[in-house]
Design a protein around this motif. Sequence first.
Motif, short mmCIF file in Angstrom:
data_model
loop_
_atom_site.label_atom_id
_atom_site.label_comp_id
_atom_site.label_asym_id
_atom_site.label_seq_id
_atom_site.Cartn_x
_atom_site.Cartn_y
_atom_site.Cartn_z
N LEU A 148 0.82 -1.21 0.00
CA LEU A 148 0.00 0.00 0.00
C LEU A 148 0.86 1.26 0.00
O LEU A 148 0.47 2.27 -0.60
CB LEU A 148 -0.94 0.01 1.20
CG LEU A 148 -2.00 -1.10 1.26
CD1 LEU A 148 -2.94 -0.89 2.44
CD2 LEU A 148 -2.79 -1.18 -0.04
N ILE A 155 -7.48 4.18 -1.82
CA ILE A 155 -7.40 2.82 -1.28
C ILE A 155 -8.44 1.89 -1.89
O ILE A 155 -8.15 0.71 -2.14
CB ILE A 155 -7.51 2.84 0.26
CG1 ILE A 155 -7.39 1.43 0.83
CG2 ILE A 155 -8.80 3.52 0.72
CD1 ILE A 155 -6.09 0.73 0.50
N LYS A 187 -5.78 8.19 -0.05
CA LYS A 187 -4.68 7.59 -0.81
C LYS A 187 -4.08 6.44 -0.01
O LYS A 187 -3.84 6.57 1.20
CB LYS A 187 -3.61 8.63 -1.10
CG LYS A 187 -4.09 9.81 -1.95
CD LYS A 187 -4.44 9.36 -3.36
CE LYS A 187 -4.94 10.51 -4.23
NZ LYS A 187 -3.90 11.52 -4.48
N ALA A 188 -3.84 5.33 -0.67
CA ALA A 188 -3.33 4.14 0.01
C ALA A 188 -2.03 4.43 0.75
O ALA A 188 -1.82 3.98 1.88
CB ALA A 188 -3.12 3.01 -1.00
N LEU A 191 -2.15 5.93 4.42
CA LEU A 191 -2.70 5.21 5.57
C LEU A 191 -1.62 4.91 6.61
O LEU A 191 -0.53 4.48 6.27
CB LEU A 191 -3.34 3.90 5.11
CG LEU A 191 -4.61 4.02 4.26
CD1 LEU A 191 -5.05 2.65 3.77
CD2 LEU A 191 -5.74 4.69 5.04
N VAL A 196 -3.83 0.45 8.50
CA VAL A 196 -3.59 -0.69 7.60
C VAL A 196 -3.83 -2.00 8.33
O VAL A 196 -4.39 -2.95 7.78
CB VAL A 196 -2.17 -0.63 7.01
CG1 VAL A 196 -1.88 -1.90 6.20
CG2 VAL A 196 -2.00 0.60 6.12
#
Length: 271
Positions: A148, A155, A187-188, A191, A196
Amino acid sequence: MPELPEVEVTRLSFAARITGAHIVSMRMGKPLRWPLGLEPQALVSCQVTGVRRRGKYLLVDLETGLLLIHLGMSGSLNFSETQGSPGPHDHMDLVTTQGILRLHDPRRFGAVVWAPSEQSPQAFKLLGHLGVEPLGAGFDLAAFQAGLKRRNSPIKQVLLAGDVVVGVGNIYASEALFLSGIRPTTKAAKLTKPRVAKLHQAVREVLALAVAKGGSSLRDFVSAEGKNGYFQLEAAVYGRAGLACRVCTTPIKQILQGQRSTFFCPVCQKY
């Protein structure tokens, strides 16, 4: 489209019953997304040694090679001792000594492909890009976090892409993000590790529950035994736009991401 839980439910509903059977004949109907890859009669007398799943593909292991089956947008399998005459949307009948496996696919986006092995070019073309299995022991938190971190897309889109973790389709991505309190547009790479970790656990929980509930029968999905799924009755956000959040009573919002509907709670999913 049948997602990972629906494909796993399908596998569980016929794998034990077809394992050990010998193929008597095989009928292919109208062309599907890709050709079978050999003449159907070449599979006569082959024994079915098992049925596995990789992402949304079913892998029917044979004494010689394997069949890769994808249900496409609207396909379903039925396994029964007997079948009626094939209809216009019945595109495969795999007749075995223990029953007939039939593929019903009105839109013909599904596929049945033979490959000599899982490492062959035919299989690698379909399976080689897939990420780790979320319900398997290989779904490692550290690797998930690292994957990620390398992605700057929202995400929800990263989950759907299937190269970090495979099989988290539209329904279950929305549900897992709700359970972990993550806004689908985040946005991934942004995180935090605790977020996560929550998402990692939520993906496992949501998919496992969906399998236990028989999948989601939003349109016409049924298992290979003809049974409906019931996960959609327990969905927290998917398909509930405008309805009260089951946790905070705020109306569920619906947006489009990559031409797919996304559902989320603006209060419970702040980050």
